[in-house]
Design a protein around this motif. Structure first.
Motif, PDB file in Angstrom:
ATOM      1  N   THR A 157       0.689  -0.979   0.145  1.00  0.00           N
ATOM      2  CA  THR A 157       0.081   0.093  -0.595  1.00  0.00           C
ATOM      3  C   THR A 157       1.115   0.985   0.316  1.00  0.00           C
ATOM      4  N   ALA A 158       1.887   1.576   0.688  1.00  0.00           N
ATOM      5  CA  ALA A 158       2.784   2.052   0.777  1.00  0.00           C
ATOM      6  C   ALA A 158       3.386   2.316  -0.095  1.00  0.00           C
ATOM      7  N   ARG A 159       4.393   1.003  -1.476  1.00  0.00           N
ATOM      8  CA  ARG A 159       4.346   1.944  -1.908  1.00  0.00           C
ATOM      9  C   ARG A 159       3.537   2.103  -2.910  1.00  0.00           C
ATOM     10  N   GLY A 160       2.516   1.963  -3.527  1.00  0.00           N
ATOM     11  CA  GLY A 160       1.610   2.763  -4.346  1.00  0.00           C
ATOM     12  C   GLY A 160       1.385   3.525  -3.818  1.00  0.00           C
ATOM     13  N   VAL A 161       1.166   4.003  -2.691  1.00  0.00           N
ATOM     14  CA  VAL A 161       1.016   5.674  -2.631  1.00  0.00           C
ATOM     15  C   VAL A 161       1.739   6.699  -3.234  1.00  0.00           C
ATOM     16  N   TRP A 186       3.632  -9.297 -11.588  1.00  0.00           N
ATOM     17  CA  TRP A 186       2.452  -8.706 -11.975  1.00  0.00           C
ATOM     18  C   TRP A 186       2.294  -7.589 -10.600  1.00  0.00           C
ATOM     19  N   VAL A 187       2.163  -7.247  -9.357  1.00  0.00           N
ATOM     20  CA  VAL A 187       2.148  -6.427  -8.382  1.00  0.00           C
ATOM     21  C   VAL A 187       3.030  -5.868  -8.874  1.00  0.00           C
ATOM     22  N   ASP A 188       4.430  -5.656  -9.466  1.00  0.00           N
ATOM     23  CA  ASP A 188       4.445  -3.991  -9.234  1.00  0.00           C
ATOM     24  C   ASP A 188       3.500  -3.811 -10.593  1.00  0.00           C
ATOM     25  N   GLN A 189       3.545  -4.438 -12.011  1.00  0.00           N
ATOM     26  CA  GLN A 189       3.047  -3.722 -13.419  1.00  0.00           C
ATOM     27  C   GLN A 189       1.584  -3.000 -12.391  1.00  0.00           C
ATOM     28  N   LYS A 190       1.063  -2.991 -11.420  1.00  0.00           N
ATOM     29  CA  LYS A 190       0.018  -3.344 -10.721  1.00  0.00           C
ATOM     30  C   LYS A 190       0.016  -1.945 -10.236  1.00  0.00           C
ATOM     31  N   LEU A 191       1.214  -1.703  -9.295  1.00  0.00           N
ATOM     32  CA  LEU A 191       1.560  -0.156  -8.823  1.00  0.00           C
ATOM     33  C   LEU A 191       1.942   0.425  -9.726  1.00  0.00           C
ATOM     34  N   GLU A 192       2.234   0.282 -10.909  1.00  0.00           N
ATOM     35  CA  GLU A 192       3.372   1.515 -11.287  1.00  0.00           C
ATOM     36  C   GLU A 192       2.104   1.914 -12.055  1.00  0.00           C
ATOM     37  N   GLN A 193       0.732   0.979 -12.523  1.00  0.00           N
ATOM     38  CA  GLN A 193      -0.271   1.418 -13.328  1.00  0.00           C
ATOM     39  C   GLN A 193      -1.379   2.370 -12.142  1.00  0.00           C
ATOM     40  N   LEU A 194      -1.726   2.318 -10.996  1.00  0.00           N
ATOM     41  CA  LEU A 194      -2.081   3.150 -10.068  1.00  0.00           C
ATOM     42  C   LEU A 194      -1.346   4.793 -10.386  1.00  0.00           C
ATOM     43  N   ALA A 195      -0.023   4.832 -10.124  1.00  0.00           N
ATOM     44  CA  ALA A 195       0.737   5.995 -10.664  1.00  0.00           C
ATOM     45  C   ALA A 195       0.382   6.465 -12.127  1.00  0.00           C
ATOM     46  N   VAL A 196       0.339   5.745 -13.102  1.00  0.00           N
ATOM     47  CA  VAL A 196      -0.699   6.237 -14.934  1.00  0.00           C
ATOM     48  C   VAL A 196      -2.153   6.122 -14.422  1.00  0.00           C
TER      49      VAL A 196
END
Length: 345
Positions: free
Chosen positions: A149-153, A305-315
Motif C-alpha cells: 500500500t505504502a509503495r503504491g501511495v 504482476w504486483v509491480d505492474q499494477k502498482l505502476e498502473q496506479l500512478a498512471v
C-alpha cells in the motif's frame, strides 16, 4: 452467534453479528459484486456507538468497489468492522468468531487486514473461514499488505507532484504525514529515502519517537498537523478528516495519502479545489494493499504482476489529474466518473 440483516439501500448485503461467548460485535457490508466477489479489509476500532460503526462500514465498503475498479481488479467492494478496542479487547476467540461470521457469506466476501488488524489476527480468523487473505502461510500467501500500500501511495505521490509542482522530485519537499501505523511508517521510509523532510503526528507516542529517530522527522500534536506549513499533506490515519474546518487550516499544495475516505463529503473535494490544493483521490492512490491481497484471492503466480499494477496506479492518478485540469473539475469527481464508466461496462 446472532446475525441481523441491516437495511442499507444501494448495498447488496449488510449484516451485523453479535457473539456473546467471544464478545464479537461486527458488521460486514458488501456494496457490489458487479466486477467479482467482494474483497476488503477488516477494521477494528473503538467506535463511540453502533451508528458510527455502520456508517464507517458502508463508506469503506463502497470505497472498496471504487478502489478495486480503479485498480482494474476483477473484485467487488466489501468491508468489515469490529466494534472493539484493538489494544484491550482483541482475543484469538474474538477473531475466530469473526472468521465464522465471514464464512457465513459463503464466498461473497473475502476479508484481510486493515486498521487495528494484523496478519496474526487474520490467521486466527482463517482457522474458521476459507475467505481470508493477507496470510503468511499457504500456497498463495501474500503477507502483510501494508508495505505494498505504502509503495503504491509513494509512486502515486510522485505522479501527483508533477501536477502540483511541475516535477516529481520529492527531495527537499516538506511533507506533513498524519498517522504512523503500518502503512504510514512504511510511507515515511519511502519519502525519507526520496529526500523529503517529514513532519509527523500520531496518537501513539512510541511511533512518533521512532519516526523522529529513523527519519529525522519533526513532530507535532495530532490536531496541529493541519496547521503546519508544508508542500504535501499525507493523511494515513482515519477517514473523513478533510472537512470545512481542516481544509481551511491547510497550508499545502497537494494532498496525497493512504487513508480511506479522506473527504468528509463531496463539498470537501470542491473546497480543496477552491483553495488551490490538488487532491489525489484516495481510493486510486492507496490501491496497493488490495492489489497485494488479490494475488492470494485470484491465485496469481506472476512475480511481476504486483509491480505492474502498482505502476498502473500512478498512471491512473496522472490520467485523472490531467483530465481534471483540462475540465477544470475536482479530481474526486473525475475519479468517480472514471470508475462509474468501468462499472457501467
Amino acid at each position: 452467534m446472532k446475525l441481523t440483516p441491516l437495511d442499507a439501500p444501494g448495498y447488496e448485503k449488510v449484516v451485523y453479528a453479535e457473539d456473546e461467548a467471544s464478545g464479537l460485535k461486527s458488521i460486514i457490508a458488501v456494496h457490489s459484486t458487479k466486477l467479482g466477489p467482494a474483497a476488503g479489509g477488516c477494521r477494528m476500532f473503538a467506535y463511540p456507538d453502533f451508528e458510527s460503526a455502520k456508517i464507517d462500514a458502508l463508506r469503506l465498503s463502497k470505497g472498496m468497489t471504487y478502489k478495486n475498479a480503479a485498480a482494474s481488479l476483477p473484485l467487488g467492494g466489501g468491508k468489515s468492522v469490529i466494534i472493539a478496542d484493538p489494544k484491550t479487547q482483541k482475543t484469538p476467540e474474538l477473531m475466530q468468531a469473526f472468521g465464522r461470521f465471514v464464512e457465513s457469506f459463503e464466498g461473497m466476501y473475502t476479508t484481510a487486514e486493515d486498521v487495528g488488524i494484523s496478519v496474526e489476527d487474520i490467521e486466527e480468523a482463517a482457522k474458521y473461514t476459507s475467505h481470508a487473505a493477507g496470510l503468511n502461510k499457504g500456497a498463495f500467501a501474500s503477507g502483510d499488505p501494508s508495505p505494498v500500500t505504502a509503495r503504491g501511495v509513494y509512486l502515486s505521490c510522485v505522479a501527483a507532484a508533477k501536477h502540483a509542482f511541475g516535477h516529481g522530485d520529492l527531495e527537499g519537499k516538506i511533507i506533513a504525514l498524519q498517522g504512523l501505523g503500518h502503512v504510514g511508517m512504511y510511507l515515511a521510509e519511502h519519502l525519507h529515502a526520496a529526500g523529503a523532510q517529514l513532519i509527523v503526528s500520531d496518537i501513539n507516542a512510541s511511533s512518533v519517537a521512532k519516526a523522529r529517530q529513523a527519519f529525522s522527522a519533526r513532530s507535532v500534536a495530532p490536531n496541529d498537523i493541519y496547521d503546519v506549513e508544508a508542500d504535501i499533506f499525507a493523511p494515513c490515519a482515519m477517514g473523513a478528516i478533510l472537512n470545512a474546518d481542516t481544509i481551511s487550516r491547510l497550508n499545502v499544495k497537494l494532498v496525497c495519502g493512504a487513508a480511506n475516505n479522506q473527504l468528509a463529503d463531496d463539498a470537501a473535494g470542491d473546497a480543496l479545489m477552491a483553495r488551490g490544493i490538488l487532491y489525489a483521490p484516495d481510493y486510486v492512490v492507496n490501491g496497493g494493499g488490495i492489489i497485494s491481497v488479490s494475488t492470494e484471492i485470484l491465485k496469481i503466480t506472476d512475480e511481476k504482476w504486483v509491480d505492474q499494477k502498482l505502476e498502473q496506479l500512478a498512471v491512473t492518478t496522472d490520467k485523472i489529474l490531467t483530465k481534471a485540469k483540462a475540465q477544470n473539475a475536482s479530481p474526486h469527481k473525475v475519479a468517480d466518473q472514471f470508475v462509474d464508466e468501468i462499472l457501467a461496462q
